[in-house]
Write an enzyme that holds these catalytic residues in place. Sequence first.
Site, mmCIF file in Angstrom:
data_model
loop_
_atom_site.group_PDB
_atom_site.id
_atom_site.type_symbol
_atom_site.label_atom_id
_atom_site.label_comp_id
_atom_site.label_asym_id
_atom_site.label_seq_id
_atom_site.Cartn_x
_atom_site.Cartn_y
_atom_site.Cartn_z
ATOM 1 N N SER A 241 0.852 -1.039 -0.030
ATOM 2 C CA SER A 241 -0.012 -0.027 0.011
ATOM 3 C C SER A 241 0.843 1.321 -0.042
ATOM 4 O O SER A 241 2.088 1.166 0.575
ATOM 5 C CB SER A 241 -0.915 -0.079 1.380
ATOM 6 N N GLU A 264 6.919 -0.425 -4.421
ATOM 7 C CA GLU A 264 5.828 -0.428 -5.590
ATOM 8 C C GLU A 264 4.502 -0.176 -4.767
ATOM 9 O O GLU A 264 4.404 -1.000 -4.039
ATOM 10 C CB GLU A 264 6.155 -1.521 -6.523
ATOM 11 N N CYS A 301 -1.771 -5.171 -8.491
ATOM 12 C CA CYS A 301 -1.147 -3.746 -8.326
ATOM 13 C C CYS A 301 -1.429 -3.120 -9.637
ATOM 14 O O CYS A 301 -1.447 -2.040 -9.970
ATOM 15 C CB CYS A 301 0.262 -3.682 -8.060
#
Length: 531
Positions: A241, A264, A301
Amino acid sequence: MITGQQLINGQWVQGEAGQYQAVNPATAAFIEPVMSYASKAQVQQAVAAAAAAAPVFAATTLKQRAEFLELCAEEIMALGDALPERVAQETGYPKARAEGERARTVNQLRLFASSIRSGEYLNIRIDTALPDRQPLPRPDLRYTNQPIGPVVVFGASNFPLAFSVAGGDTAAALAAGCPVIVKGHNSHPGTCELVAHALHKAVQKSSLPAGVFSLIMGAGREVGAELVVAPEVKAVGFTGSLAGGMALFQLANNRPEPIPVFAEMGSVNPVVLLPEALEQNAEAIAAGFVGSLTLGVGQFCVNPGVAVAIQSPALDRFCRAASAALAKVPAGVMLNEGIAAAYQKGTAHLSAQTGVELVGSGEAVGDKAGFCTQAKLFKVTAEAFLANPHLQEEVFGHVSVLVSCADQAQLLAVVRALKGQLTGTVQATAAELATQTELISLLRQKVGRLVVNNFPTGVEVCDAMMHGGPFPAATDARFTSVGTASIARFVRPICFQNYPPELLPPELQNANPWRVPRLVNGVKTSAAVDA
């Protein structure tokens, strides 16, 4: 056999900071055995072991490290069905998905082994001395990359193999010659332990120092914070997150010696639907979009969390087709109770925003057990989207917001307002794509991977992949966390000036004993340098 222990300096030990159990998200039932949490003292032991191992591991040859990575892959496969079965139990993923992710993980290790054998990542540059150059002589200069030092890797929730104990960050750091301490994810501790057993065996069989690899499990953020601030740690890899990544980033930058955090983080991965493509293919594009949106319950993601299009009858067709496709999607099991609760809260928050309407939704959860949620597609006007920053926030899971624009100018305004993203997708005909120079220019500034007439889910592990992007997609837009270029995160350059030839690292010696490619006096070659 899963014991619930930590792997520290080559020893399996019981954690000293408490116990817990994993939960099967498909049933909400506890999973045996009881697991343990590491104490602060145990974290420090793992860090000290990694620091002691660092110079020895850094001195290994490319061949030795490549063979070690290949052995890691072999040992993971030797775990057999126990591994995908445990993955399925701890994540709710089908066993076939777990088997596919295992294949990706071991193939990734093998790819990195092949890559480092070539020596390309060393980026060697040699400018030999010019003693007679006027007005000043040039010294002998030789440049290579060397391991950055011990690396902490945080396992991801959504990829228990490919972005976890032996995942991309670990593979890249080990390939670079850096010891790794993995902070395993508490949603799948048994999976973490099984893979750690495989890597531990590979370390032993390769006769490497025990501190080359350790596995730590911890409650809350304390263990992670302890790892990041340890002076011996030189870099961090994280997938998760925005809040989690930024917390680690700030910790690392507040150290007396700041270190890089390659995180990331959040991304809504916009999909731009251009008019001609919709006119010709609205139904097929809708089917592909819903498939991408709901793949793995949207727990990727690169999940397409925003779509942008100009209002038209063709867009209405897209909405009808997407709604019909969504209605057939069963309620999906999310990875843990916290993720499911955050999804429910996030979708409720979206639906409550001014101007937001529901286009379609998946099958209702009903009386399904476990942490199940319903897929959703919302729609909002460009005016409302531009006026409300909350509509740009990622909601992790199978939900997306379609932004309806009045014209091309408004579409460009929406894209211009987007933050940094992992991906940007354009659905277009060849003719209209050729006219969209401003749109493509905007997307190139915003994203790490630009997708045309495909969908963003599915991140190929290869030499050419870029998985990263401008903030907040990642903390450093210059690097990828997938593919062989990701090794660059865990090395740093060093230049030797007028260094005694016989004492140079092998890759910089005139004879080039490793036969690696080098830029010598401006010419790329693997040949020896004339003395």
